[in-house]
Design a protein around this motif. Sequence first.
Motif, PDB file in Angstrom:
ATOM      1  N   SER A 245       0.863  -1.177   0.000  1.00 42.44           N
ATOM      2  CA  SER A 245       0.000   0.000   0.000  1.00 42.44           C
ATOM      3  C   SER A 245       0.904   1.232   0.000  1.00 42.44           C
ATOM      4  CB  SER A 245      -0.902   0.008   1.250  1.00 42.44           C
ATOM      5  OG  SER A 245      -1.474   1.283   1.425  1.00 42.44           O
ATOM      6  N   LYS A 247       0.204   4.449  -0.412  1.00 43.07           N
ATOM      7  CA  LYS A 247      -0.303   5.646   0.279  1.00 43.07           C
ATOM      8  C   LYS A 247       0.028   5.607   1.771  1.00 43.07           C
ATOM      9  CE  LYS A 247      -4.555   8.325   0.860  1.00 43.07           C
ATOM     10  NZ  LYS A 247      -6.012   8.340   0.646  1.00 43.07           N
ATOM     11  N   ARG A 248      -0.173   4.455   2.406  1.00 43.88           N
ATOM     12  CA  ARG A 248       0.094   4.330   3.855  1.00 43.88           C
ATOM     13  C   ARG A 248       1.441   3.680   4.156  1.00 43.88           C
ATOM     14  NH1 ARG A 248      -4.097   5.417   7.427  1.00 43.88           N
ATOM     15  NH2 ARG A 248      -6.148   5.621   6.456  1.00 43.88           N
ATOM     16  N   GLN A 249       2.196   3.340   3.118  1.00 43.43           N
ATOM     17  CA  GLN A 249       3.507   2.697   3.267  1.00 43.43           C
ATOM     18  C   GLN A 249       3.415   1.410   4.097  1.00 43.43           C
ATOM     19  OE1 GLN A 249       6.861   5.263   3.810  1.00 43.43           O
ATOM     20  NE2 GLN A 249       6.313   6.155   1.857  1.00 43.43           N
ATOM     21  N   LEU A 250       2.517   0.516   3.623  1.00 45.01           N
ATOM     22  CA  LEU A 250       2.296  -0.768   4.280  1.00 45.01           C
ATOM     23  C   LEU A 250       2.754  -1.902   3.371  1.00 45.01           C
ATOM     24  CD1 LEU A 250      -1.403  -0.217   5.456  1.00 45.01           C
ATOM     25  CD2 LEU A 250       0.651   0.236   6.786  1.00 45.01           C
ATOM     26  N   ARG A 263       3.824  -1.706   8.876  1.00 44.54           N
ATOM     27  CA  ARG A 263       4.046  -0.336   8.419  1.00 44.54           C
ATOM     28  C   ARG A 263       5.544  -0.097   8.383  1.00 44.54           C
ATOM     29  NH1 ARG A 263       1.608   2.770  12.265  1.00 44.54           N
ATOM     30  NH2 ARG A 263      -0.354   3.112  11.163  1.00 44.54           N
ATOM     31  N   CYS A 305      -4.784   2.230  -0.909  1.00 47.23           N
ATOM     32  CA  CYS A 305      -5.107   3.176   0.164  1.00 47.23           C
ATOM     33  C   CYS A 305      -4.895   2.556   1.541  1.00 47.23           C
ATOM     34  CB  CYS A 305      -6.546   3.662   0.033  1.00 47.23           C
ATOM     35  SG  CYS A 305      -7.764   2.368   0.368  1.00 47.23           S
ATOM     36  N   GLY A 306      -4.701   1.240   1.605  1.00 47.25           N
ATOM     37  CA  GLY A 306      -4.457   0.560   2.872  1.00 47.25           C
ATOM     38  C   GLY A 306      -5.701   0.245   3.667  1.00 47.25           C
ATOM     39  N   SER A 307      -6.897   0.465   3.104  1.00 45.27           N
ATOM     40  CA  SER A 307      -8.149   0.270   3.842  1.00 45.27           C
ATOM     41  C   SER A 307      -8.799  -1.087   3.606  1.00 45.27           C
ATOM     42  CB  SER A 307      -9.157   1.373   3.465  1.00 45.27           C
ATOM     43  OG  SER A 307      -8.648   2.629   3.827  1.00 45.27           O
ATOM     44  N   TYR A 324      -8.300   2.829  10.750  1.00 46.53           N
ATOM     45  CA  TYR A 324      -7.145   3.321  11.504  1.00 46.53           C
ATOM     46  C   TYR A 324      -7.580   4.465  12.415  1.00 46.53           C
ATOM     47  CZ  TYR A 324      -4.613   0.834   7.817  1.00 46.53           C
ATOM     48  OH  TYR A 324      -4.168  -0.114   6.935  1.00 46.53           O
TER      49      TYR A 324
END
Length: 590
Positions: A245, A247-250, A263, A305-307, A324
Motif C-alpha cells: 500500500s 499511500k500508507r507505506q504498508l 508499516r 489506500c491501505g483500507s 485506523y
Amino acid sequence: MDAFGGPIWSMAASPSGSQLLVGCEDGSLKLFQINPDKIQFERNFDRQKSRILSLSWHPSGTHIAAGSIDCISVFDVKSGSAIHKMLVDRQYMGVSKRKCIIWGVAFLSDGTVISVDSAGKVQFWDSATGTLVKTHLVANADVQSIAVSDQEDSFVVGTAEGTVFHFQLVSVTSSSSEKQWVRTKPFQHHTHDVRTVAHSPTALISGGTDTHLVIRPLMEKVEVKNYDAALRKITFPHRRLISCSKKRQLLLFQFSHHLDLWRLGSTVATGKHGDTLPLSKDADHLLHLKTKGPENIICSCVSPCGSWIAYSTASRFFLCRLNYEHDNISLHRVSKMPAFLRSAVQILFSEDSTKLFVASNQGSLHIIRLLEGSFKHLHTFQAQSGTVESMCLLAVSPDGNWLAASGTSAGVHVYNVKHLKLHCTVPAYNFPVTALAIAPKTNNLVIAHSDQQIFEYSIPDKQYTEWSRTIQKQGFHYLWLQRDTPITHISFHPKRPMHILLHDAYMFCIIDKSLPLPNDKTLLYNPLPPTNESDVIRRRTAHAFKISKRYKPLLFMDLLDERTLVAVERPLDDIIAQLPPPIKKKKFGT
C-alpha cells in the motif's frame, strides 16, 4: 468431496484421464469418474489390510499396481479384485526391519512393476506371475519417489539421503537384442529427502525438503551443448507473496496460514551513496491475520489506500475493511460474499482503491465496486469458449480504464473496464507470461515472458510499439537471455516515462528506452562502482540496461513514491536453518 476412507495417501489418473483412483488410510481403493462439471464416485476395489501409499496404472488402463506396507497388489480394473499380492522382503542391509513401506510403484507396458521402498531397494516384479525379477540396493535409507520416461527406456528415483539415481534400459551386448535395467548415473544436488521426481524428455526434475527444485538435463538428449544444457536450481516462488500500500507505506506478507501487515519505518537523516541511515521511526507490526481450517492461502492483496485486505483459500474468498484510529487498527470482515467468489487465483485493486478485480479458478474475471464497508458486483468476464484456464496474472492501468489478464498459456487479454467488454488480445507467444504492467499516461502494456523476452504493446493502438519492434529486430544481450530466474514484477517511475523498472530474484533493473540497446560485445552488468564523475557519466550513457545485483534473494521491490524504493530480501540461510537435520552419512577419513 469426501472419499470416506480416512486420509488420502495416493492418487492416480487413468491413462485416458477419465477416471481417478484414490488410495486411503483404511486400505480401501476408490474409483471416481471425472466429468467436466464434477467428480463422481464409481466403485470400491478389494480392500487391503494397510494404507495404500502408492498407485500406478498400466498404460492400457486395464490393471493397477498399488503399494502399501510389506506388499504390492495388482488389481484388475474391470472386476476391482486383486489378482496378485507380492510380499516385499523386510531385510535392510542384512538386518530385519519391522515394516517395509512401498513409497512408489510404476507399471510398465510389458507388465513389469517397479517398486521403491523404505529398505533402500529398487525392485522389478513380473505382474503376470507375481514374482520378483531383480533387486537393486541403492541407499542406506528410504527410496521415496519414482518417475518413468514416456518411452519407458529410463526412470529416475529419489532417496532420503538427497541422492537421485538414473536407471536406463541398455543392451546386454552390442550385438544382442536382449536388454536389462542398469543404474547409470547418481546425482547429489539435494541435502535432504527427495520427496518427488519427474522425468521429462530431456531432463530429470527433483524436489524435496531442502526447498530446491533441481532440473538436471540429460546430456545425451540435448542436441546442442548450449546454456539450455546447464543444471538449474530453483528456490523461490515465481509469484509474488507480498503486496504494497503506497499511500500508507504498508506491506502485506502472505504465509501458508496467516497474513502479516507491517508499516514501514522512516528516517529523517541524510547521507552519501552506500550509507545505512538510522531509523527515526521503527517498522510497526500492525496485524496478524490467521485463517481458519487447514487450507492454505492461495493469493492476497492490500489496497493502495491501505483500507482493504482481500485473500482467498481453495474454497473461500475473504474481504476485510481496515479502520485506523491513531495507532490502533480495527478489522471488519465483509460478510455474505457471493457464491461465485468461492475461490480466486489472483486478486488486484484499482489504483484509486474503488474497484476489486478477482480472477477465479474457473477462468472468469469478476469486477467488484468497493463501497464503505460493503461491495457491489459490477460485471463478470466469462472464460473464453472452450477453456477453463484461470487468469493467474492481472494488471490494471493507473487511470483504471484497462485491465490486462494472462493465463498459464501464452495469451494476454485486455479488457475495457469503463465499457465492460474485451478490447483486444495480444498476439500469441510460445512462452508463458511471468509479469505484466500497464504504463501511466501512454497505456502501454509491458509483458515479460519466461524466455526473458520483453514486449511493449500499445493498448489504444492495438499494436506493438516502435521500441518493442526495435528490440525484437536487434535482440537482447546474450547474458540477459541466459538468466535462470523469470522477471516477477514490472513497474514505472511516475515522473520518468522512458523508464521501465523490473526485477527477478537476483537482480533489479531499470531499462531506459531513450538509450541504445546493448549488443553482445558491450558489458551488460556493471560489477564495479564508478570511481570518478566521468566514469559515472560514461556508464549512465552507455546503454539502456542499468542492473543492480546488490539485493538478493529479492522477493519484492517497488516504488513507494518518486524518491523511495522498498525491497524485501529473504536470505536462503534463514530458510535452511529452519529445516530438519539431514540423514548423517559416514564420510571416508572422518
